[in-house]
Design a protein around this motif. Structure first.
Motif, PDB file in Angstrom:
ATOM      1  N   GLY A   1      12.884  19.898 -43.014  1.00  0.00           N
ATOM      2  CA  GLY A   1      12.103  20.558 -44.063  1.00  0.00           C
ATOM      3  C   GLY A   1      12.044  19.736 -45.330  1.00  0.00           C
ATOM      4  N   ASP A   2      13.177  19.123 -45.717  1.00  0.00           N
ATOM      5  CA  ASP A   2      13.190  18.276 -46.905  1.00  0.00           C
ATOM      6  C   ASP A   2      12.305  17.053 -46.723  1.00  0.00           C
ATOM      7  OD1 ASP A   2      14.845  19.938 -48.347  1.00  0.00           O
ATOM      8  OD2 ASP A   2      16.670  18.795 -47.963  1.00  0.00           O
ATOM      9  N   ILE A   3      12.298  16.486 -45.522  1.00  0.00           N
ATOM     10  CA  ILE A   3      11.430  15.337 -45.252  1.00  0.00           C
ATOM     11  C   ILE A   3       9.963  15.757 -45.374  1.00  0.00           C
ATOM     12  CG2 ILE A   3      10.609  13.755 -43.454  1.00  0.00           C
ATOM     13  CD1 ILE A   3      13.505  13.529 -42.500  1.00  0.00           C
ATOM     14  N   VAL A   4       9.624  16.901 -44.795  1.00  0.00           N
ATOM     15  CA  VAL A   4       8.232  17.371 -44.850  1.00  0.00           C
ATOM     16  C   VAL A   4       7.835  17.662 -46.291  1.00  0.00           C
ATOM     17  CG1 VAL A   4       6.677  19.252 -44.176  1.00  0.00           C
ATOM     18  CG2 VAL A   4       8.216  18.244 -42.494  1.00  0.00           C
ATOM     19  N   VAL A   5       8.705  18.367 -47.028  1.00  0.00           N
ATOM     20  CA  VAL A   5       8.414  18.661 -48.437  1.00  0.00           C
ATOM     21  C   VAL A   5       8.268  17.356 -49.221  1.00  0.00           C
ATOM     22  CG1 VAL A   5       9.407  19.610 -50.570  1.00  0.00           C
ATOM     23  CG2 VAL A   5       9.426  20.957 -48.490  1.00  0.00           C
ATOM     24  N   GLY A   6       9.136  16.390 -48.958  1.00  0.00           N
ATOM     25  CA  GLY A   6       9.065  15.108 -49.653  1.00  0.00           C
ATOM     26  C   GLY A   6       7.802  14.329 -49.315  1.00  0.00           C
ATOM     27  N   LEU A   7       7.411  14.330 -48.057  1.00  0.00           N
ATOM     28  CA  LEU A   7       6.209  13.590 -47.656  1.00  0.00           C
ATOM     29  C   LEU A   7       4.943  14.242 -48.194  1.00  0.00           C
ATOM     30  CD1 LEU A   7       7.060  12.634 -43.962  1.00  0.00           C
ATOM     31  CD2 LEU A   7       7.024  11.137 -45.959  1.00  0.00           C
ATOM     32  N   VAL A   8       4.869  15.563 -48.106  1.00  0.00           N
ATOM     33  CA  VAL A   8       3.710  16.256 -48.675  1.00  0.00           C
ATOM     34  C   VAL A   8       3.726  16.108 -50.196  1.00  0.00           C
ATOM     35  CG1 VAL A   8       2.571  18.497 -48.940  1.00  0.00           C
ATOM     36  CG2 VAL A   8       3.528  17.843 -46.734  1.00  0.00           C
TER      37      VAL A   8
ATOM     38  N   LEU B   1       9.963   8.088 -44.228  1.00  0.00           N
ATOM     39  CA  LEU B   1      10.890   9.182 -43.955  1.00  0.00           C
ATOM     40  C   LEU B   1      12.049   9.191 -44.952  1.00  0.00           C
ATOM     41  CD1 LEU B   1      10.986   9.098 -40.060  1.00  0.00           C
ATOM     42  CD2 LEU B   1       9.781  10.718 -41.524  1.00  0.00           C
ATOM     43  N   LEU B   2      12.547   8.019 -45.301  1.00  0.00           N
ATOM     44  CA  LEU B   2      13.643   7.928 -46.263  1.00  0.00           C
ATOM     45  C   LEU B   2      13.199   8.425 -47.642  1.00  0.00           C
ATOM     46  CD1 LEU B   2      16.551   6.961 -46.832  1.00  0.00           C
ATOM     47  CD2 LEU B   2      15.576   4.752 -47.447  1.00  0.00           C
ATOM     48  N   VAL B   3      12.044   7.982 -48.090  1.00  0.00           N
ATOM     49  CA  VAL B   3      11.513   8.440 -49.383  1.00  0.00           C
ATOM     50  C   VAL B   3      11.275   9.946 -49.344  1.00  0.00           C
ATOM     51  CG1 VAL B   3       9.499   8.353 -50.911  1.00  0.00           C
ATOM     52  CG2 VAL B   3      10.519   6.238 -50.090  1.00  0.00           C
ATOM     53  N   GLY B   4      10.717  10.451 -48.251  1.00  0.00           N
ATOM     54  CA  GLY B   4      10.477  11.886 -48.110  1.00  0.00           C
ATOM     55  C   GLY B   4      11.763  12.687 -48.133  1.00  0.00           C
ATOM     56  N   LEU B   5      12.788  12.197 -47.440  1.00  0.00           N
ATOM     57  CA  LEU B   5      14.072  12.896 -47.413  1.00  0.00           C
ATOM     58  C   LEU B   5      14.714  12.932 -48.792  1.00  0.00           C
ATOM     59  CD1 LEU B   5      16.382  14.272 -45.900  1.00  0.00           C
ATOM     60  CD2 LEU B   5      17.294  12.009 -45.397  1.00  0.00           C
ATOM     61  N   ILE B   6      14.744  11.804 -49.465  1.00  0.00           N
ATOM     62  CA  ILE B   6      15.356  11.750 -50.797  1.00  0.00           C
ATOM     63  C   ILE B   6      14.583  12.620 -51.780  1.00  0.00           C
ATOM     64  CG2 ILE B   6      15.856  10.237 -52.761  1.00  0.00           C
ATOM     65  CD1 ILE B   6      16.401   8.007 -50.666  1.00  0.00           C
ATOM     66  N   ALA B   7      13.268  12.486 -51.808  1.00  0.00           N
ATOM     67  CA  ALA B   7      12.447  13.268 -52.742  1.00  0.00           C
ATOM     68  C   ALA B   7      12.540  14.759 -52.446  1.00  0.00           C
ATOM     69  CB  ALA B   7      11.001  12.805 -52.691  1.00  0.00           C
ATOM     70  N   GLY B   8      12.484  15.134 -51.181  1.00  0.00           N
ATOM     71  CA  GLY B   8      12.574  16.550 -50.802  1.00  0.00           C
ATOM     72  C   GLY B   8      13.928  17.142 -51.131  1.00  0.00           C
ATOM     73  N   PHE B   9      14.985  16.385 -50.870  1.00  0.00           N
ATOM     74  CA  PHE B   9      16.335  16.869 -51.184  1.00  0.00           C
ATOM     75  C   PHE B   9      16.516  17.044 -52.691  1.00  0.00           C
ATOM     76  CE2 PHE B   9      20.669  15.815 -52.527  1.00  0.00           C
ATOM     77  CZ  PHE B   9      21.344  16.883 -51.958  1.00  0.00           C
ATOM     78  N   LEU B  10      16.122  16.025 -53.453  1.00  0.00           N
ATOM     79  CA  LEU B  10      16.257  16.114 -54.913  1.00  0.00           C
ATOM     80  C   LEU B  10      15.428  17.258 -55.485  1.00  0.00           C
ATOM     81  CD1 LEU B  10      16.209  12.341 -55.932  1.00  0.00           C
ATOM     82  CD2 LEU B  10      18.175  13.890 -55.890  1.00  0.00           C
ATOM     83  N   ALA B  11      14.226  17.438 -54.966  1.00  0.00           N
ATOM     84  CA  ALA B  11      13.374  18.519 -55.457  1.00  0.00           C
ATOM     85  C   ALA B  11      13.976  19.878 -55.133  1.00  0.00           C
ATOM     86  CB  ALA B  11      11.977  18.403 -54.861  1.00  0.00           C
TER      87      ALA B  11
END
Length: 98
Positions: free
Chosen positions: A44-51, A21-31
């Motif tokens: 949404g940022d977590i989902v975008v980051g995880l996908v 979840l942390l990696v997904g949140l950071i990646a989604g937010f940065l993207a």
């Protein structure tokens, strides 16, 4: 099917899920910042980051790249999330909003 899924999930602990979840949140937010979107909110940022991590991990595997570090995982997830946002925008441009 259920047995296989429970065997796979048996090795996943709470700390592993929190890291995902942390990696997904950071990646989604940065993207969402880099792709100049309004963001998708925390969930949404977590989902975008995880996908995005799945997409980035798949593409990195095809290229023979991989990462065992947190920073490397975030970078791969970030690249995948940017690709996902670009695909979502390309698809949504064809639809008319009312």
């Amino acid at each position: 099917m259920f047995t296989t899924a429970s065997l796979i999930l048996a090795d996943v602990g709470l700390s592993t899920i929190v890291w995902w979840l942390l990696v997904g949140l950071i990646a989604g937010f940065l993207a969402s910042v880099v792709m100049r979107g309004g963001g998708y909110g925390v969930i949404g940022d977590i989902v975008v980051g995880l996908v995005g991590a799945l997409i980035g991990g798949f593409l990195a595997g095809l290229l023979g790249l991989g990462s065992n570090s947190l920073i490397g995982s975030i970078i791969i997830a970030f690249i995948g999330a940017c690709i996902l946002i670009a695909i979502l925008r390309a698809v949504s441009r064809g639809t008319v909003r009312r």
